[in-house]
Design a protein around this motif. Structure first.
Motif, PDB file in Angstrom:
ATOM      1  N   TYR A  19       0.827  -1.209   0.000  1.00 40.71           N
ATOM      2  CA  TYR A  19       0.000   0.000   0.000  1.00 40.71           C
ATOM      3  C   TYR A  19       0.862   1.261   0.000  1.00 40.71           C
ATOM      4  CZ  TYR A  19      -3.145  -3.599   1.829  1.00 40.71           C
ATOM      5  OH  TYR A  19      -3.844  -4.748   2.017  1.00 40.71           O
ATOM      6  N   GLU A  21       0.634   4.016  -1.585  1.00 35.42           N
ATOM      7  CA  GLU A  21      -0.127   5.262  -1.665  1.00 35.42           C
ATOM      8  C   GLU A  21      -0.774   5.642  -0.338  1.00 35.42           C
ATOM      9  OE1 GLU A  21      -2.774   1.905  -2.067  1.00 35.42           O
ATOM     10  OE2 GLU A  21      -0.997   2.390  -3.241  1.00 35.42           O
ATOM     11  N   THR A  24       2.661   8.559   3.893  1.00 37.72           N
ATOM     12  CA  THR A  24       3.381   9.780   3.555  1.00 37.72           C
ATOM     13  C   THR A  24       4.429  10.035   4.633  1.00 37.72           C
ATOM     14  OG1 THR A  24       1.891  11.216   4.798  1.00 37.72           O
ATOM     15  CG2 THR A  24       1.289  10.767   2.505  1.00 37.72           C
TER      16      THR A  24
END
Length: 73
Positions: A19, A21, A24
């Motif tokens: 995962y 995406e 951050t």
């Protein structure tokens, strides 16, 4: 700085691979993503995983490709 336990690195690496995406460089967002994507019940373990991912910058692990060794002929 203490060394992270192997399970934190392993779970963090797997999450970043599957995962990328979802993560951050924001710790609070990564903490929520870890909560949603895993079944970790422990708050401290969740925070350690999120912190590890945050320090990595939310980037998936790099793989190193090596060239085949020459036979020496």
């Amino acid at each position: 700085m203490p060394v992270q336990p192997d399970y934190v690195k392993k779970v963090g690496g797997i999450l970043l691979e599957r995962y990328p995406e979802a993560f951050t460089d924001d710790f609070d967002r990564n903490k929520e993503s870890v909560s949603v994507l895993t079944n970790v019940d422990s708050k401290s373990v969740r925070n350690r995983i999120a912190g590890y991912i945050t320090r990595r910058g939310g980037e998936p692990p790099r793989t190193v490709e090596r060239e085949p060794a020459s036979t020496g002929e």
